[in-house]
Scaffold this active site. Structure first.
Site: not given
Length: 318
Positions: A68, A195, A247, A265, A71
């Site tokens: 992540s 992605y 998160y 993660v 992102k």
């Protein structure tokens, strides 16, 4: 005010030693089978200061996938290729308080993902990129990641990519829902494939500390003076990192660490100390929210000792 002199290497070593005592309180991610092979005892960190000095501790050379953390780069690329108006006509900027892979708000609140730091939002951001460049866009993502991380050799972990693509049914459900609602304008599988590839980019904490420093320096490389990201884009990314980057643990992180941060993660966390330094940590032993147990402790300790919280006073380093 009296000057407080801090040795950065000692502060980093001490923080890592403390964190090592607690990493057994977490577990490696298992919902992506390839990540389940991670060593929960790995722990590393790197600081890069604005004068170009680097400070290492622990498993600083160990490679891991961005997950992540990617992102943030996906968002930078989407804003560059599609523009702010287009991106934020399809993705919101509000925190969710839900897990990163939650689908519930798409059905119960709005069909638009609430922010680009959750999976649904990142899939739409990837879609915005794919719509502009098609199959060529992953190479553009890698080129940007290499520049931001100061490493021309960053590549994709093929095994992790295949593993994610094979088991990513929840992400697939989100993507098809978003395509059905007209939020995702390219094919769901095209956005998903991009992605998964973005999440599978391999880095170490030295790479990520360089990237974090670029963000801390408002998009400019301190060493070369080159502007890698427009300041207006950096402001958007760092603001979303503060509110949504960790998160559903973002609020606690903002209080305890007080820096823009983004976790993955795979075990990585990057954090930016404004106009001071970039910091990255790695520890695949995760808490229940998907954040590195050891990384959180290291960053909290460094924030306290070095006065890096956004609302802290000045500290002098050596």
């Amino acid at each position: 005010m009296s000057e407080k002199i801090i040795d950065l290497q000692k502060a980093l070593d001490d923080a890592l030693s403390l964190a090592r005592q607690h990493i057994d309180k977490g577990n490696v991610a298992t919902y992506i089978p390839e990540l389940a092979h991670g060593n929960p005892k790995h722990l590393g960190a790197c600081i890069m200061s604005t004068d170009g000095e680097r400070y290492y501790a622990g498993d600083s050379k160990q490679l891991f996938t961005m997950q992540s953390i990617s992102k943030t780069i996906t968002l930078i690329l989407a804003l560059k290729l599609a523009g702010e108006d287009e991106v934020f006509s399809r993705i919101g900027v509000e925190p969710t308080g839900d897990a990163f892979n939650s689908i519930v708000r798409l059905e119960t609140k709005t069909q638009f993902p609430l922010n680009p730091m959750i999976n649904a939002g990142a899939i739409v951001a990837a879609g915005c990129c794919f719509e502009q460049k098609g199959d060529r866009v992953y190479e553009e993502f890698l080129d940007l990641a290499r520049k931001l991380c100061g490493n021309k050799d960053i590549s994709m972990d093929e095994k992790v990519y295949i593993s994610e693509k094979t088991v990513g049914m929840r992400n697939r459900a989100m993507a098809y829902f978003l395509q059905g609602e007209g939020v995702l304008k390219c094919k769901a599988e095209d956005a998903l494939d991009l992605y998964f590839r973005m999440c599978s980019a391999l880095v170490n904490v030295c790479d990520l500390s360089h990237y974090a420093l670029i963000l801390a320096n408002n998009g400019k490389c301190p060493k070369t003076g080159e502007v890698l990201v427009e300041e207006s884009v950096v402001r958007i990314v760092k603001t979303l990192m503060v509110t949504c980057g960790m998160y559903d643990g973002s609020g606690e992180f903002a209080i305890k660490v007080g820096m823009p941060g983004k976790s993955g993660v795979g075990g990585g966390i990057l954090a930016t100390a404004e106009n001071k330094m970039g910091i990255a940590t790695f520890g695949p032993s995760l808490d229940r929210k998907g954040n590195s147990v050891g990384g959180l402790i290291i960053l909290e300790e460094l924030s306290k000792k070095l006065g890096l919280h956004l609302f802290s006073g000045n500290v002098f380093y050596r």
